[in-house]
Design a protein around this motif. Structure first.
Motif, PDB file in Angstrom:
ATOM      1  N   TYR A  28      33.021 -27.121  -8.798  1.00 47.25           N
ATOM      2  CA  TYR A  28      31.659 -26.670  -9.069  1.00 47.25           C
ATOM      3  C   TYR A  28      30.940 -27.751  -9.866  1.00 47.25           C
ATOM      4  O   TYR A  28      31.563 -28.599 -10.500  1.00 47.25           O
ATOM      5  CB  TYR A  28      31.658 -25.337  -9.825  1.00 47.25           C
ATOM      6  N   PHE A  29      29.611 -27.711  -9.807  1.00 44.68           N
ATOM      7  CA  PHE A  29      28.803 -28.690 -10.523  1.00 44.68           C
ATOM      8  C   PHE A  29      28.393 -28.132 -11.875  1.00 44.68           C
ATOM      9  O   PHE A  29      28.126 -26.945 -12.013  1.00 44.68           O
ATOM     10  CB  PHE A  29      27.554 -29.056  -9.710  1.00 44.68           C
ATOM     11  N   ARG A  30      28.353 -29.015 -12.868  1.00 40.30           N
ATOM     12  CA  ARG A  30      27.861 -28.629 -14.190  1.00 40.30           C
ATOM     13  C   ARG A  30      26.991 -29.754 -14.734  1.00 40.30           C
ATOM     14  O   ARG A  30      27.088 -30.907 -14.310  1.00 40.30           O
ATOM     15  CB  ARG A  30      29.006 -28.297 -15.136  1.00 40.30           C
ATOM     16  N   GLU A  31      26.142 -29.392 -15.674  1.00 42.21           N
ATOM     17  CA  GLU A  31      25.175 -30.328 -16.239  1.00 42.21           C
ATOM     18  C   GLU A  31      25.845 -31.422 -17.056  1.00 42.21           C
ATOM     19  O   GLU A  31      26.941 -31.245 -17.577  1.00 42.21           O
ATOM     20  CB  GLU A  31      24.185 -29.580 -17.131  1.00 42.21           C
ATOM     21  N   THR A  32      25.141 -32.539 -17.166  1.00 40.24           N
ATOM     22  CA  THR A  32      25.531 -33.630 -18.062  1.00 40.24           C
ATOM     23  C   THR A  32      24.387 -33.825 -19.055  1.00 40.24           C
ATOM     24  O   THR A  32      23.381 -33.107 -19.002  1.00 40.24           O
ATOM     25  CB  THR A  32      25.770 -34.944 -17.290  1.00 40.24           C
ATOM     26  N   ALA A  33      24.506 -34.813 -19.908  1.00 43.17           N
ATOM     27  CA  ALA A  33      23.450 -35.104 -20.878  1.00 43.17           C
ATOM     28  C   ALA A  33      22.179 -35.612 -20.198  1.00 43.17           C
ATOM     29  O   ALA A  33      21.101 -35.558 -20.775  1.00 43.17           O
ATOM     30  CB  ALA A  33      23.944 -36.129 -21.898  1.00 43.17           C
ATOM     31  N   ASN A  34      22.296 -36.080 -18.965  1.00 44.74           N
ATOM     32  CA  ASN A  34      21.144 -36.568 -18.206  1.00 44.74           C
ATOM     33  C   ASN A  34      20.764 -35.509 -17.180  1.00 44.74           C
ATOM     34  O   ASN A  34      21.596 -35.117 -16.358  1.00 44.74           O
ATOM     35  CB  ASN A  34      21.498 -37.885 -17.513  1.00 44.74           C
ATOM     36  N   ASP A  35      19.512 -35.062 -17.193  1.00 41.77           N
ATOM     37  CA  ASP A  35      19.105 -33.977 -16.291  1.00 41.77           C
ATOM     38  C   ASP A  35      19.063 -34.382 -14.822  1.00 41.77           C
ATOM     39  O   ASP A  35      18.884 -33.538 -13.957  1.00 41.77           O
ATOM     40  CB  ASP A  35      17.776 -33.362 -16.721  1.00 41.77           C
ATOM     41  N   GLN A  36      19.253 -35.660 -14.509  1.00 35.80           N
ATOM     42  CA  GLN A  36      19.304 -36.109 -13.116  1.00 35.80           C
ATOM     43  C   GLN A  36      20.722 -36.140 -12.569  1.00 35.80           C
ATOM     44  O   GLN A  36      20.911 -36.345 -11.376  1.00 35.80           O
ATOM     45  CB  GLN A  36      18.705 -37.513 -12.982  1.00 35.80           C
ATOM     46  N   VAL A  37      21.716 -35.962 -13.425  1.00 36.72           N
ATOM     47  CA  VAL A  37      23.108 -36.108 -13.002  1.00 36.72           C
ATOM     48  C   VAL A  37      23.882 -34.821 -13.266  1.00 36.72           C
ATOM     49  O   VAL A  37      23.826 -34.263 -14.357  1.00 36.72           O
ATOM     50  CB  VAL A  37      23.792 -37.283 -13.739  1.00 36.72           C
ATOM     51  N   VAL A  52      23.480 -37.390  -8.156  1.00 36.12           N
ATOM     52  CA  VAL A  52      22.293 -37.868  -8.851  1.00 36.12           C
ATOM     53  C   VAL A  52      21.087 -37.315  -8.110  1.00 36.12           C
ATOM     54  O   VAL A  52      20.932 -37.536  -6.907  1.00 36.12           O
ATOM     55  CB  VAL A  52      22.237 -39.413  -8.877  1.00 36.12           C
ATOM     56  N   LEU A  53      20.238 -36.602  -8.821  1.00 38.59           N
ATOM     57  CA  LEU A  53      19.028 -36.017  -8.250  1.00 38.59           C
ATOM     58  C   LEU A  53      17.864 -37.001  -8.333  1.00 38.59           C
ATOM     59  O   LEU A  53      17.842 -37.872  -9.196  1.00 38.59           O
ATOM     60  CB  LEU A  53      18.666 -34.741  -9.009  1.00 38.59           C
ATOM     61  N   ARG A  54      16.890 -36.838  -7.443  1.00 37.04           N
ATOM     62  CA  ARG A  54      15.667 -37.658  -7.431  1.00 37.04           C
ATOM     63  C   ARG A  54      15.980 -39.163  -7.437  1.00 37.04           C
ATOM     64  O   ARG A  54      15.397 -39.938  -8.188  1.00 37.04           O
ATOM     65  CB  ARG A  54      14.764 -37.279  -8.613  1.00 37.04           C
ATOM     66  N   ASP A  63      22.723 -44.321 -17.206  1.00 35.83           N
ATOM     67  CA  ASP A  63      23.928 -44.470 -18.013  1.00 35.83           C
ATOM     68  C   ASP A  63      24.361 -43.072 -18.423  1.00 35.83           C
ATOM     69  O   ASP A  63      23.701 -42.433 -19.245  1.00 35.83           O
ATOM     70  CB  ASP A  63      23.645 -45.338 -19.239  1.00 35.83           C
ATOM     71  N   VAL A  64      25.427 -42.575 -17.802  1.00 38.62           N
ATOM     72  CA  VAL A  64      25.856 -41.199 -18.014  1.00 38.62           C
ATOM     73  C   VAL A  64      27.355 -41.162 -18.258  1.00 38.62           C
ATOM     74  O   VAL A  64      28.115 -41.862 -17.591  1.00 38.62           O
ATOM     75  CB  VAL A  64      25.532 -40.322 -16.780  1.00 38.62           C
ATOM     76  N   GLU A  65      27.767 -40.338 -19.198  1.00 36.64           N
ATOM     77  CA  GLU A  65      29.190 -40.148 -19.452  1.00 36.64           C
ATOM     78  C   GLU A  65      29.636 -38.862 -18.770  1.00 36.64           C
ATOM     79  O   GLU A  65      29.055 -37.801 -18.996  1.00 36.64           O
ATOM     80  CB  GLU A  65      29.434 -40.046 -20.957  1.00 36.64           C
ATOM     81  N   LEU A  66      30.643 -38.965 -17.910  1.00 41.91           N
ATOM     82  CA  LEU A  66      31.219 -37.794 -17.264  1.00 41.91           C
ATOM     83  C   LEU A  66      32.396 -37.347 -18.118  1.00 41.91           C
ATOM     84  O   LEU A  66      33.219 -38.161 -18.524  1.00 41.91           O
ATOM     85  CB  LEU A  66      31.675 -38.124 -15.847  1.00 41.91           C
ATOM     86  N   THR A  67      32.475 -36.052 -18.370  1.00 41.43           N
ATOM     87  CA  THR A  67      33.473 -35.545 -19.296  1.00 41.43           C
ATOM     88  C   THR A  67      34.470 -34.647 -18.595  1.00 41.43           C
ATOM     89  O   THR A  67      34.089 -33.635 -18.020  1.00 41.43           O
ATOM     90  CB  THR A  67      32.788 -34.731 -20.419  1.00 41.43           C
ATOM     91  N   ALA A  68      35.722 -35.017 -18.643  1.00 38.97           N
ATOM     92  CA  ALA A  68      36.783 -34.174 -18.094  1.00 38.97           C
ATOM     93  C   ALA A  68      37.375 -33.351 -19.230  1.00 38.97           C
ATOM     94  O   ALA A  68      37.705 -33.883 -20.278  1.00 38.97           O
ATOM     95  CB  ALA A  68      37.867 -35.030 -17.452  1.00 38.97           C
ATOM     96  N   THR A  69      37.467 -32.054 -19.013  1.00 42.74           N
ATOM     97  CA  THR A  69      38.133 -31.199 -19.986  1.00 42.74           C
ATOM     98  C   THR A  69      39.389 -30.666 -19.336  1.00 42.74           C
ATOM     99  O   THR A  69      39.384 -30.289 -18.169  1.00 42.74           O
ATOM    100  CB  THR A  69      37.241 -30.022 -20.418  1.00 42.74           C
ATOM    101  N   HIS A  70      40.461 -30.673 -20.052  1.00 47.65           N
ATOM    102  CA  HIS A  70      41.731 -30.205 -19.515  1.00 47.65           C
ATOM    103  C   HIS A  70      42.111 -28.908 -20.193  1.00 47.65           C
ATOM    104  O   HIS A  70      41.904 -28.741 -21.385  1.00 47.65           O
ATOM    105  CB  HIS A  70      42.831 -31.248 -19.745  1.00 47.65           C
ATOM    106  N   SER A  71      42.681 -27.980 -19.429  1.00 44.22           N
ATOM    107  CA  SER A  71      43.114 -26.722 -20.019  1.00 44.22           C
ATOM    108  C   SER A  71      44.165 -27.010 -21.078  1.00 44.22           C
ATOM    109  O   SER A  71      44.960 -27.926 -20.961  1.00 44.22           O
ATOM    110  CB  SER A  71      43.674 -25.795 -18.936  1.00 44.22           C
ATOM    111  N   GLY A  72      44.115 -26.235 -22.143  1.00 41.68           N
ATOM    112  CA  GLY A  72      45.064 -26.432 -23.223  1.00 41.68           C
ATOM    113  C   GLY A  72      44.517 -27.288 -24.342  1.00 41.68           C
ATOM    114  O   GLY A  72      45.171 -27.511 -25.334  1.00 41.68           O
TER     115      GLY A  72
END
Length: 73
Positions: A28-37, A52-54, A63-72
């Motif tokens: 699923y898609f989730r927001e980042t700190a940049n509203d275009q990504v 990337v939108l628009r 310049d966007v940081e993608l964040t992976a969260t791991h269970s646990g």
């Protein structure tokens, strides 16, 4: 030996967005700190792609940081 990773890149001209997938799996898609990504994550929170939108309106590199969260965590 170097590890190779297949990446799928797709541009939707009508929707004006670019999608990059590192893995073809449910997610699923989730927001980042940049509203275009938006980042795409799997059920465990691992980043498996982004879009990337628009894209046609970009006037400078994003310049966007993608964040992976791991269970646990």
């Amino acid at each position: 030996m170097a590890h190779k990773q297949h990446v799928t890149v797709w541009y939707d001209r009508e929707g004006d967005f670019l999608e990059v997938l590192f893995e073809k799996k449910e997610g699923y898609f989730r927001e980042t700190a940049n509203d275009q990504v938006m980042e795409k994550v799997d059920k465990d929170g691992n980043v498996i792609g982004f879009h990337v939108l628009r894209v046609s309106r970009l006037s400078h590199p994003l310049d966007v940081e993608l964040t992976a969260t791991h269970s646990g965590q």
